[in-house]
Design an enzyme around this catalytic site. Structure first.
Site, short mmCIF file in Angstrom:
data_model
loop_
_atom_site.label_atom_id
_atom_site.label_comp_id
_atom_site.label_asym_id
_atom_site.label_seq_id
_atom_site.Cartn_x
_atom_site.Cartn_y
_atom_site.Cartn_z
N VAL A 61 37.84 50.55 23.97
CA VAL A 61 38.02 49.12 23.77
C VAL A 61 37.15 48.34 24.77
CG1 VAL A 61 39.71 47.24 23.74
CG2 VAL A 61 40.34 49.48 22.85
N TYR A 62 37.04 48.88 25.98
CA TYR A 62 36.13 48.25 26.96
C TYR A 62 34.72 48.16 26.38
CZ TYR A 62 32.96 47.74 30.88
OH TYR A 62 31.95 47.31 31.70
N GLY A 63 34.22 49.26 25.83
CA GLY A 63 32.88 49.25 25.24
C GLY A 63 32.75 48.21 24.15
N THR B 54 34.32 45.36 24.00
CA THR B 54 34.18 44.02 24.59
C THR B 54 32.75 43.78 25.02
OG1 THR B 54 34.75 44.64 26.89
CG2 THR B 54 36.58 44.09 25.41
#
Length: 225
Positions: A146-148, A150
């Site tokens: 999920v970080y990627g 963003t």
């Protein structure tokens, strides 16, 4: 004539290193972060061309007020760096922590667009420069990250924003580093980039002549360096 750079996430890591590097290059720096104590210490280090503006990057009203104060203090804003961000555990999409994701999306996506929204009226007046902290994670496929995702947003939004700003003579740059050894991580990453490496990339983009747009600076650690 001195120019002014507004930085979010300025109390440590890439933000603090950029504040130092920009001040060294002759920029006045307006520093925004939640940690008032760290900002005050950084201002004392840099001197009179720095201004501490404690605020949360997810608070759109606080950002607008901080930028208005910076513009009033320094006579305008010439650039803004939407740098505040946070990570999440690498547990994947099935096992990740929803509360952690929500906080991260608030900072990495909402905080970034709120910073841009607050900055653009000031930058339009100066035909200024907007910089966004992207990542190698925004150019790669990372399993369940999920970080990627963003950071993919940051890269896509940065391209769209560049087109909008070009209409009135502004510029937008995405700064996209690989792993950086900062407090972002719980453990030291000695083989990673240093915050100062990324700060030099920011100053490089800022210092280009008006007819040059640096759309993205992509930098990775060199294991053979």
């Amino acid at each position: 004539m001195s120019r002014t750079l507004f930085i979010t996430g300025a109390s440590s890591g890439i933000g603090a290193a950029t504040a130092r590097a920009a001040a060294e290059a002759g920029w006045r720096v307006a520093l925004a972060a939640r940690s008032a104590d760290r900002l005050d210490a950084l201002v004392r280090e840099i001197g009179g061309d720095a201004l501490a503006l404690p605020c949360d990057a997810t608070d759109a009203d606080a950002l607008k007020a901080a930028m208005a104060r910076a513009a009033e203090t320094f006579g305008g804003l010439d650039a803004a760096f939407a740098n505040a961000g946070m990570g999440a555990s690498a547990a994947g999409a099935e096992n990740g922590d929803l509360a952690n994701w929500r906080a991260m999306i608030d900072v990495n996506v909402w905080g970034l667009v709120a910073t841009v929204h607050a900055a653009l009226p000031h930058l339009r007046k100066t035909k200024g420069h907007m910089l966004l902290t992207g990542s190698r994670a925004g150019r790669a496929t990372l399993k369940g990250s999920v970080y990627g995702a963003t950071k993919h947003f940051v890269h896509g939004f940065g391209e769209n924003l560049a087109e909008e700003m070009r209409e009135w003579g502004g510029r937008c740059t995405v700064i996209a580093p690989g792993m950086v050894d900062t407090p972002f991580f719980d453990e030291a990453k000695p083989q990673a980039l240093k915050a100062e490496d990324v700060a030099r990339a920011v100053v490089y983009a800022l210092e280009q002549p008006a007819h040059v747009t640096v759309g993205e600076v992509y930098l990775m650690p060199n294991p053979e360096g």
